[in-house]
Each structure stands twice: as C-alpha cells, then as structure tokens.
Design a protein around this motif. Sequence first.
Motif, PDB file in Angstrom:
ATOM      1  N   ARG A 125       0.846  -1.199   0.000  1.00  0.00           N
ATOM      2  CA  ARG A 125       0.000   0.000   0.000  1.00  0.00           C
ATOM      3  C   ARG A 125       0.879   1.247   0.000  1.00  0.00           C
ATOM      4  O   ARG A 125       1.946   1.278   0.616  1.00  0.00           O
ATOM      5  N   LYS A 126       0.467   2.264  -0.734  1.00  0.00           N
ATOM      6  CA  LYS A 126       1.214   3.519  -0.787  1.00  0.00           C
ATOM      7  C   LYS A 126       1.407   4.079   0.621  1.00  0.00           C
ATOM      8  O   LYS A 126       0.499   4.004   1.451  1.00  0.00           O
ATOM      9  N   GLY A 127       2.598   4.609   0.872  1.00  0.00           N
ATOM     10  CA  GLY A 127       2.899   5.142   2.190  1.00  0.00           C
ATOM     11  C   GLY A 127       3.561   4.135   3.105  1.00  0.00           C
ATOM     12  O   GLY A 127       4.004   4.481   4.204  1.00  0.00           O
ATOM     13  N   THR A 128       3.633   2.877   2.657  1.00  0.00           N
ATOM     14  CA  THR A 128       4.318   1.851   3.451  1.00  0.00           C
ATOM     15  C   THR A 128       5.814   2.198   3.514  1.00  0.00           C
ATOM     16  O   THR A 128       6.396   2.589   2.500  1.00  0.00           O
ATOM     17  N   LEU A 174      -5.266 -10.151  -5.672  1.00  0.00           N
ATOM     18  CA  LEU A 174      -6.623  -9.981  -5.146  1.00  0.00           C
ATOM     19  C   LEU A 174      -6.623  -9.928  -3.623  1.00  0.00           C
ATOM     20  O   LEU A 174      -7.344  -9.122  -3.017  1.00  0.00           O
ATOM     21  N   ASP A 175      -5.815 -10.780  -2.992  1.00  0.00           N
ATOM     22  CA  ASP A 175      -5.751 -10.783  -1.533  1.00  0.00           C
ATOM     23  C   ASP A 175      -5.053  -9.540  -0.993  1.00  0.00           C
ATOM     24  O   ASP A 175      -5.365  -9.081   0.114  1.00  0.00           O
ATOM     25  N   LEU A 176      -4.115  -8.990  -1.748  1.00  0.00           N
ATOM     26  CA  LEU A 176      -3.489  -7.721  -1.338  1.00  0.00           C
ATOM     27  C   LEU A 176      -4.531  -6.610  -1.325  1.00  0.00           C
ATOM     28  O   LEU A 176      -4.640  -5.851  -0.351  1.00  0.00           O
ATOM     29  N   VAL A 177      -5.303  -6.506  -2.380  1.00  0.00           N
ATOM     30  CA  VAL A 177      -6.352  -5.477  -2.471  1.00  0.00           C
ATOM     31  C   VAL A 177      -7.399  -5.666  -1.372  1.00  0.00           C
ATOM     32  O   VAL A 177      -7.894  -4.694  -0.781  1.00  0.00           O
ATOM     33  N   ALA A 178      -7.714  -6.916  -1.059  1.00  0.00           N
ATOM     34  CA  ALA A 178      -8.723  -7.225  -0.036  1.00  0.00           C
ATOM     35  C   ALA A 178      -8.208  -7.030   1.380  1.00  0.00           C
ATOM     36  O   ALA A 178      -8.984  -7.149   2.341  1.00  0.00           O
ATOM     37  N   GLY A 179      -6.917  -6.756   1.527  1.00  0.00           N
ATOM     38  CA  GLY A 179      -6.357  -6.523   2.857  1.00  0.00           C
ATOM     39  C   GLY A 179      -5.921  -7.776   3.580  1.00  0.00           C
ATOM     40  O   GLY A 179      -5.564  -7.726   4.767  1.00  0.00           O
ATOM     41  N   ARG A 180      -5.909  -8.904   2.885  1.00  0.00           N
ATOM     42  CA  ARG A 180      -5.474 -10.150   3.525  1.00  0.00           C
ATOM     43  C   ARG A 180      -3.952 -10.325   3.475  1.00  0.00           C
ATOM     44  O   ARG A 180      -3.406 -11.230   4.090  1.00  0.00           O
ATOM     45  N   LEU A 181      -3.297  -9.463   2.703  1.00  0.00           N
ATOM     46  CA  LEU A 181      -1.842  -9.444   2.619  1.00  0.00           C
ATOM     47  C   LEU A 181      -1.346  -8.016   2.816  1.00  0.00           C
ATOM     48  O   LEU A 181      -2.055  -7.057   2.491  1.00  0.00           O
ATOM     49  N   GLN A 182      -0.132  -7.884   3.304  1.00  0.00           N
ATOM     50  CA  GLN A 182       0.481  -6.558   3.425  1.00  0.00           C
ATOM     51  C   GLN A 182       1.474  -6.296   2.302  1.00  0.00           C
ATOM     52  O   GLN A 182       1.739  -5.137   1.966  1.00  0.00           O
ATOM     53  N   GLU A 200      -7.993  -1.181  -9.464  1.00  0.00           N
ATOM     54  CA  GLU A 200      -7.933  -1.786  -8.128  1.00  0.00           C
ATOM     55  C   GLU A 200      -6.612  -1.508  -7.424  1.00  0.00           C
ATOM     56  O   GLU A 200      -6.525  -1.571  -6.200  1.00  0.00           O
ATOM     57  N   ALA A 201      -5.580  -1.183  -8.203  1.00  0.00           N
ATOM     58  CA  ALA A 201      -4.245  -0.988  -7.625  1.00  0.00           C
ATOM     59  C   ALA A 201      -3.910   0.472  -7.373  1.00  0.00           C
ATOM     60  O   ALA A 201      -2.766   0.806  -7.075  1.00  0.00           O
ATOM     61  N   LYS A 202      -4.904   1.346  -7.416  1.00  0.00           N
ATOM     62  CA  LYS A 202      -4.636   2.785  -7.292  1.00  0.00           C
ATOM     63  C   LYS A 202      -3.988   3.158  -5.964  1.00  0.00           C
ATOM     64  O   LYS A 202      -3.289   4.177  -5.864  1.00  0.00           O
ATOM     65  N   ASP A 203      -4.193   2.364  -4.939  1.00  0.00           N
ATOM     66  CA  ASP A 203      -3.622   2.673  -3.626  1.00  0.00           C
ATOM     67  C   ASP A 203      -2.338   1.898  -3.337  1.00  0.00           C
ATOM     68  O   ASP A 203      -1.850   1.896  -2.205  1.00  0.00           O
ATOM     69  N   PHE A 204      -1.768   1.255  -4.380  1.00  0.00           N
ATOM     70  CA  PHE A 204      -0.596   0.408  -4.179  1.00  0.00           C
ATOM     71  C   PHE A 204       0.544   0.847  -5.081  1.00  0.00           C
ATOM     72  O   PHE A 204       0.329   1.459  -6.130  1.00  0.00           O
ATOM     73  N   ALA A 205       1.769   0.528  -4.666  1.00  0.00           N
ATOM     74  CA  ALA A 205       2.950   0.926  -5.428  1.00  0.00           C
ATOM     75  C   ALA A 205       4.126   0.017  -5.076  1.00  0.00           C
ATOM     76  O   ALA A 205       4.090  -0.722  -4.085  1.00  0.00           O
ATOM     77  N   PHE A 206       5.184   0.094  -5.899  1.00  0.00           N
ATOM     78  CA  PHE A 206       6.420  -0.610  -5.569  1.00  0.00           C
ATOM     79  C   PHE A 206       7.012  -0.034  -4.291  1.00  0.00           C
ATOM     80  O   PHE A 206       6.896   1.158  -4.014  1.00  0.00           O
ATOM     81  N   THR A 207       7.676  -0.901  -3.545  1.00  0.00           N
ATOM     82  CA  THR A 207       8.399  -0.443  -2.366  1.00  0.00           C
ATOM     83  C   THR A 207       9.687  -1.256  -2.242  1.00  0.00           C
ATOM     84  O   THR A 207       9.717  -2.430  -2.599  1.00  0.00           O
TER      85      THR A 207
END
Length: 261
Positions: A125-128, A174-182, A200-207
């Motif tokens: 998730r962005k901001g991680t 899918l589980d990342l988006v659903a919050g079952r994975l970090q 669906e990935a708008k709140d996620f990014a590479f880290t």
Amino acid sequence: MSLFPSPTKLRSRSLCMAFASCLWFGTVCAQGTYRIATEGSYPPWSFKDAQGTLQGWDVEIANALCEKMKAKCEIVAQDWDGIIPGLIARKYDMIVASMAITEQRRQRVAFSAKYKETVSRFVARKGTPPDVSPAALKGKTIGVQRGSVQAAYLAQHYRDAELKFYETPQAAELDLVAGRLQYILGNMVTYHVGFLKTPEAKDFAFTGPDLKGGVLGDGNGIAVRKDDSQTLSRVNAALDAIRADGTYDRITAKYFPFKLM
C-alpha cells in the motif's frame, strides 16, 4: 535377392528426395515437431483470450523461434508447479515461460542463452515504509506465487514473516487489495504493465529496491531436457536470428514501452 527395394528403403529414399527438393527449389520444409509449454495464466507473458487461445509475449517469441527453426510447433498451457516435471516426463520438448535461470533449476534442466532480464520487487500500500529487509518485515504477511523464484527467495530470507503461497500471481494480487496481505513479491515488469495499471491498484505501489541474482536467477531462459543438446542448439541459433533481424524487438514493443534486454 529381391529385385524390388524393401518398404523401409523406399521410405528412406522418399525422405531423401523430399529433403533434396527443399534444398533445390528453396521451399520451406518442416524440420522437426516440437511441443512447447508455457504457463497460460501470467499476462502479459502468456494468457488465454476470450476464445481460449494462448496469447502473450512468450507465446509470440515461441512462434517466432519455431518459424526460424522451420519447425511445426504446438504450444500448450501448463500449471507452473508442474512445468519442469512435465518437461522431464517428456510431455513437451521445451518451456518458453519467462523462467528464471537458477543454479537449482540447472540441476534439472538445460537453459538456452538468456532471452530477457528479470527483476523482482515488493508491492505494498502507498505510504508503506520503504524498508523491506527481513527484520523490517518480521511478522508481516507476504503473498507470492507457489513454485516461483520469488517464493524460494522469501523462504530463504524471510523466515520470520508469514508467507502465503498462491497458484497464480493474480490470486495474490486480489488478496493484497482485499487486505489479507500486506505485501506481494513478484516480477517487476509484470506488475508494472499489469496489476499496477488496474483501477484496483490505485492505492498500491512498488516499495524497496530492485531484487535480482542468487536464488532469483540470472535472467530468463528457455528450458529443455538436459539430454536434448540438439534442441538446445537449434533454440540458441533461433534466438540469435530473431535478435539479429529485429523480430525480438518488434514483439517486445507490442507489449512493453521499454526494452527487456
């Protein structure tokens, strides 16, 4: 002694005459038949369209290689977990599926020359926080495709994290988006042109940094059985040919806005 040649000699003579006619008239003759395995559920590398036909970068590369080898080829989908066992069991003759070249895999199969680079990265998730060291991810839940080099990397280095293994990269996403994975870990290019382009990935990014080498492999190769040096030689020659005449770059440009090697 019979005045007439045996059926075996007749067949041999016919084959020789057919081969000679190919050389004489310059026609394209099939030189062997190959069955090729790809994953089929790993876009944009290989996937099935609405009609169930295999598509993707690896599929087009496989077809281009077959054209250069003047071989008749059938491309089939195979679950990743069983893809190397299937090759060893002679269900097919080669694997064209963006397979990372690793020492562990070299013990079981022979690899062609590298036909693309590979880099792995975490997505979260962005901001991680960008620290993805094993100490920083202790107790975190990480998803990865079963049987992948990324799974081997996590099992080796992230023993204090909670690892979840999936049959396909999409299931982990899918589980990342659903919050079952970090976190999820996988091929950077796949995420860049696939998951991270979706709404669906708008709140996620590479880290974290690029990861490569060691258990993650030294680029990708085409796998054949270790006792099949003839096929390996033909594949390497065909790879050189599609690189030299621009076919490789033309196929790559259809899928990616950057080079893979």
